[in-house]
Design an enzyme around this catalytic site. Structure first.
Site, PDB file in Angstrom:
ATOM      1  N   LYS A  62       0.585  -1.026   0.746  1.00 40.60           N
ATOM      2  CA  LYS A  62       0.174  -0.373  -0.056  1.00 40.60           C
ATOM      3  C   LYS A  62       0.868   0.905   0.175  1.00 40.60           C
ATOM      4  CE  LYS A  62      -4.001   0.315   2.249  1.00 40.60           C
ATOM      5  NZ  LYS A  62      -5.091   0.023   3.772  1.00 40.60           N
TER       6      LYS A  62
HETATM    7  O1  G3P Z   1      -6.732   1.984   5.443  1.00 38.92           O
HETATM    8  C1  G3P Z   1      -7.596   3.004   5.166  1.00 38.92           C
HETATM    9  C2  G3P Z   1      -9.067   2.905   6.015  1.00 38.92           C
HETATM   10  O2  G3P Z   1      -8.725   1.694   7.451  1.00 38.92           O
HETATM   11  C3  G3P Z   1      -9.381   3.552   7.258  1.00 38.92           C
HETATM   12  O3  G3P Z   1     -10.769   3.819   7.809  1.00 38.92           O
HETATM   13  O4  G3P Z   1     -11.902   3.650   9.523  1.00 38.92           O
HETATM   14  O5  G3P Z   1      -9.864   4.098   9.673  1.00 38.92           O
HETATM   15  O6  G3P Z   1     -11.314   5.903   8.352  1.00 38.92           O
HETATM   16  P1  G3P Z   1     -10.892   4.451   8.553  1.00 38.92           P
END
Ligand code: G3P
Length: 226
Positions: free
Chosen positions: A86
């Site tokens: 990533k």
């Molecule tokens: O890797 C990106 C994603 O996991 C972000 O999720 O829930 O932290 O916005 P969140």
């Protein structure tokens, strides 16, 4: 749409795998930090559990392209060459994506908030582009629409990159992207569990059992009856 777990807690990953048909696991630095253990300790355990073929996405930390490549090589060495690296979709990130694709690496462009970032990542050869649906919503924009637009841009331009939608808060966001046919969604265990919760279904099943027990007796199921 591939269905991926966005978490690094092995117990939660095992619990989701035991019920749902899952294609792999994504992590990010914050998710690894939440798990508490050293990153490669956590990631090696996850790889061992999901197997060598399942998708595992792991993020680089360095902010310059050269450092990103070094992080990527360590990730591949520890977790297998098929591990998706990533890379944040910054200017340096685009440079790193191009170099990684030239090496034949699997690349996931992450931290995507705009359609243009996704287009540029696709041109750099990324396999996946990960728009952050709920975080985009929190900016007052429309995360689901952004992810759909990105999917359409890829298809209209003949780009092979697939959307790997991330950052979900509810079932509706997941469903809308499923209906649109995006390539993949990575979802936290809590939100995955919520996808199958429905009081009407529970009540319908309960009523069937009650009616059957009226016929055959309390606690009886098909295996017990004449
Ligand atoms: O890797 C990106 C994603 O996991 C972000 O999720 O829930 O932290 O916005 P969140």
């Amino acid at each position: 749409m591939k269905f991926i777990i966005d978490d690094a807690n092995l117990e939660k990953i095992k619990a989701i795998y035991s019920t749902f048909a899952v294609d792999g696991v994504t992590t990010n630095p914050s998710i690894l930090a939440k798990n508490g253990k050293q990153p490669f300790e956590t990631l090696r355990e996850i790889r061992a559990f999901i197997g060598p073929e399942a998708e595992l996405h792991v993020q680089v930390i360095a902010s310059d392209a050269e450092g990103m490549l070094e992080d990527a090589h360590r990730i591949q060495k520890e977790l297998g060459m098929n591990t998706y690296v990533k890379v944040p979709t910054t200017k340096e990130g685009l440079k790193a994506m191009k170099a990684l694709k030239a090496e034949g690496a699997n690349v996931t462009a992450t931290a995507i908030y705009t359609q243009m970032q996704a287009f540029l990542a696709a041109k750099a050869g990324a396999d996946y582009a990960a728009p952050y649906v709920n975080r985009i919503d929190n900016l007052g924009a429309n995360g689901v629409k952004t992810a759909k637009d990105i999917h359409d841009i890829f298809k209209k331009n003949g780009l092979k990159t697939e959307v790997l939608a991330a950052s979900f808060k509810n079932s509706q966001q997941v469903l809308e992207l499923c209906e649109h046919g995006v390539g993949a969604a990575t979802i936290s265990p809590d939100v995955i569990e919520g996808l199958i919760v429905n009081d009407s279904v529970a009540m319908a099943v309960e009523a069937f059992v009650k009616d059957f027990e009226g016929l055959c007796g309390k606690g009886k199921t098909m295996k017990d009856c004449l």
